[in-house]
Design a protein around this motif. Structure first.
Motif, PDB file in Angstrom:
ATOM      1  N   UNK A  20       0.980  -1.191  -0.037  1.00 30.97           N
ATOM      2  CA  UNK A  20      -0.019  -0.054   0.068  1.00 30.97           C
ATOM      3  C   UNK A  20       0.763   1.240  -0.069  1.00 30.97           C
ATOM      4  N   UNK A  21       0.238   2.456  -0.433  1.00 26.52           N
ATOM      5  CA  UNK A  21       1.249   3.630  -0.430  1.00 26.52           C
ATOM      6  C   UNK A  21       1.202   4.377   0.759  1.00 26.52           C
ATOM      7  N   UNK A  22       0.396   3.943   1.740  1.00 27.48           N
ATOM      8  CA  UNK A  22       0.388   4.372   3.119  1.00 27.48           C
ATOM      9  C   UNK A  22       0.253   3.413   4.313  1.00 27.48           C
ATOM     10  N   UNK A  23       1.008   3.576   5.097  1.00 30.04           N
ATOM     11  CA  UNK A  23       1.315   2.444   6.336  1.00 30.04           C
ATOM     12  C   UNK A  23       1.677   3.079   7.539  1.00 30.04           C
ATOM     13  N   UNK A  24       1.003   2.654   8.519  1.00 30.76           N
ATOM     14  CA  UNK A  24       1.548   3.098  10.072  1.00 30.76           C
ATOM     15  C   UNK A  24       1.862   1.848  10.762  1.00 30.76           C
ATOM     16  N   UNK A  25       2.592   1.990  11.604  1.00 30.53           N
ATOM     17  CA  UNK A  25       3.655   1.194  12.396  1.00 30.53           C
ATOM     18  C   UNK A  25       4.396   1.509  13.495  1.00 30.53           C
ATOM     19  N   UNK A  26       4.950   0.869  14.290  1.00 31.97           N
ATOM     20  CA  UNK A  26       6.071   1.387  15.162  1.00 31.97           C
ATOM     21  C   UNK A  26       5.438   1.767  16.747  1.00 31.97           C
ATOM     22  N   UNK A  27       4.148   1.497  17.122  1.00 30.92           N
ATOM     23  CA  UNK A  27       3.712   1.918  18.196  1.00 30.92           C
ATOM     24  C   UNK A  27       4.034   0.727  19.352  1.00 30.92           C
ATOM     25  N   UNK A  28       4.625  -0.242  18.796  1.00 26.42           N
ATOM     26  CA  UNK A  28       4.949  -1.246  19.801  1.00 26.42           C
ATOM     27  C   UNK A  28       6.725  -1.150  19.779  1.00 26.42           C
ATOM     28  N   UNK A  29       7.595  -0.359  19.061  1.00 23.45           N
ATOM     29  CA  UNK A  29       8.803  -0.457  19.221  1.00 23.45           C
ATOM     30  C   UNK A  29       9.220   0.541  20.398  1.00 23.45           C
ATOM     31  N   UNK A  30      10.395   0.141  21.014  1.00 16.28           N
ATOM     32  CA  UNK A  30      10.859   1.054  22.000  1.00 16.28           C
ATOM     33  C   UNK A  30      11.313   2.380  21.664  1.00 16.28           C
ATOM     34  N   UNK A  31      11.464   3.316  22.371  1.00 12.45           N
ATOM     35  CA  UNK A  31      12.004   4.428  22.051  1.00 12.45           C
ATOM     36  C   UNK A  31      13.457   4.540  21.436  1.00 12.45           C
ATOM     37  N   UNK A  32      13.871   5.275  20.602  1.00 12.94           N
ATOM     38  CA  UNK A  32      15.120   5.259  20.093  1.00 12.94           C
ATOM     39  C   UNK A  32      15.184   5.850  18.593  1.00 12.94           C
ATOM     40  N   UNK A  33      16.175   5.432  17.862  1.00  9.06           N
ATOM     41  CA  UNK A  33      16.485   5.712  16.538  1.00  9.06           C
ATOM     42  C   UNK A  33      16.496   4.787  15.638  1.00  9.06           C
ATOM     43  N   UNK A  34      16.027   4.800  14.708  1.00  7.94           N
ATOM     44  CA  UNK A  34      15.764   3.780  13.727  1.00  7.94           C
ATOM     45  C   UNK A  34      15.882   4.072  12.229  1.00  7.94           C
ATOM     46  N   UNK A  35      16.524   3.233  11.361  1.00  5.12           N
ATOM     47  CA  UNK A  35      16.856   3.373  10.123  1.00  5.12           C
ATOM     48  C   UNK A  35      15.580   2.652   9.373  1.00  5.12           C
ATOM     49  N   UNK A  36      14.722   3.322   8.285  1.00  5.31           N
ATOM     50  CA  UNK A  36      13.721   2.655   7.713  1.00  5.31           C
ATOM     51  C   UNK A  36      14.169   2.520   6.286  1.00  5.31           C
ATOM     52  N   UNK A  37      14.399   1.153   5.991  1.00  7.10           N
ATOM     53  CA  UNK A  37      14.740   0.863   4.380  1.00  7.10           C
ATOM     54  C   UNK A  37      13.181   0.549   3.766  1.00  7.10           C
ATOM     55  N   UNK A  38      12.864   1.581   2.799  1.00  4.57           N
ATOM     56  CA  UNK A  38      11.702   1.426   1.997  1.00  4.57           C
ATOM     57  C   UNK A  38      11.884   1.272   0.717  1.00  4.57           C
ATOM     58  N   UNK A  39      11.305   0.116   0.182  1.00 11.09           N
ATOM     59  CA  UNK A  39      11.378  -0.292  -1.242  1.00 11.09           C
ATOM     60  C   UNK A  39      10.089  -0.310  -1.868  1.00 11.09           C
ATOM     61  N   UNK A  40       9.920   0.477  -3.009  1.00 11.29           N
ATOM     62  CA  UNK A  40       8.797   0.665  -3.823  1.00 11.29           C
ATOM     63  C   UNK A  40       9.235  -0.101  -5.011  1.00 11.29           C
ATOM     64  N   UNK A  41       8.209  -0.131  -6.095  1.00 12.22           N
ATOM     65  CA  UNK A  41       8.427  -0.734  -7.462  1.00 12.22           C
ATOM     66  C   UNK A  41       9.575   0.015  -8.079  1.00 12.22           C
ATOM     67  N   UNK A  42       9.509   1.466  -7.837  1.00 20.90           N
ATOM     68  CA  UNK A  42      10.597   2.250  -8.558  1.00 20.90           C
ATOM     69  C   UNK A  42      11.898   2.585  -7.794  1.00 20.90           C
ATOM     70  N   UNK A  43      11.824   2.492  -6.516  1.00 16.97           N
ATOM     71  CA  UNK A  43      12.792   3.167  -5.580  1.00 16.97           C
ATOM     72  C   UNK A  43      13.231   2.348  -4.408  1.00 16.97           C
ATOM     73  N   UNK A  44      14.387   2.783  -3.889  1.00 14.95           N
ATOM     74  CA  UNK A  44      14.836   2.401  -2.618  1.00 14.95           C
ATOM     75  C   UNK A  44      15.251   3.512  -1.866  1.00 14.95           C
TER      76      UNK A  44
END
Length: 76
Positions: free
Chosen positions: A45-69
């Motif tokens: 999907x083009x929109x997505x919510x997540x992370x409420x279960x993750x501890x506080x901190x710094x994260x890197x998000x690797x996002x891959x779509x059909x045409x980009x990373x």
């Protein structure tokens, strides 16, 4: 152009993170500050919510779509 493929990241006060992409997100990998994979999602999907279960901190998000990373930085 890159702007057409840009993925936007928003966060809410309760610690939920929201991704908004111009096309369907194939995979989302969430890495912690040490580079360890802590979550992997396949939003399809083009929109997505997540992370409420993750501890506080710094994260890197690797996002891959059909045409980009892209790699986004998130703090919660």
């Amino acid at each position: 152009s890159d702007d057409q493929n840009r993925v936007d990241l928003f966060s809410s006060a309760d610690g939920t993170l929201y991704l908004q992409a111009p096309e369907s997100i194939r995979t989302l990998r969430v890495l912690n500050a040490g580079g360890q994979l802590v979550r992997e999602y396949r939003p399809a999907s083009g929109s997505f919510s997540f992370g409420s279960d993750l501890p506080h901190g710094f994260y890197l998000l690797q996002v891959e779509t059909q045409n980009s990373k892209q790699v986004l930085k998130a703090t919660k």
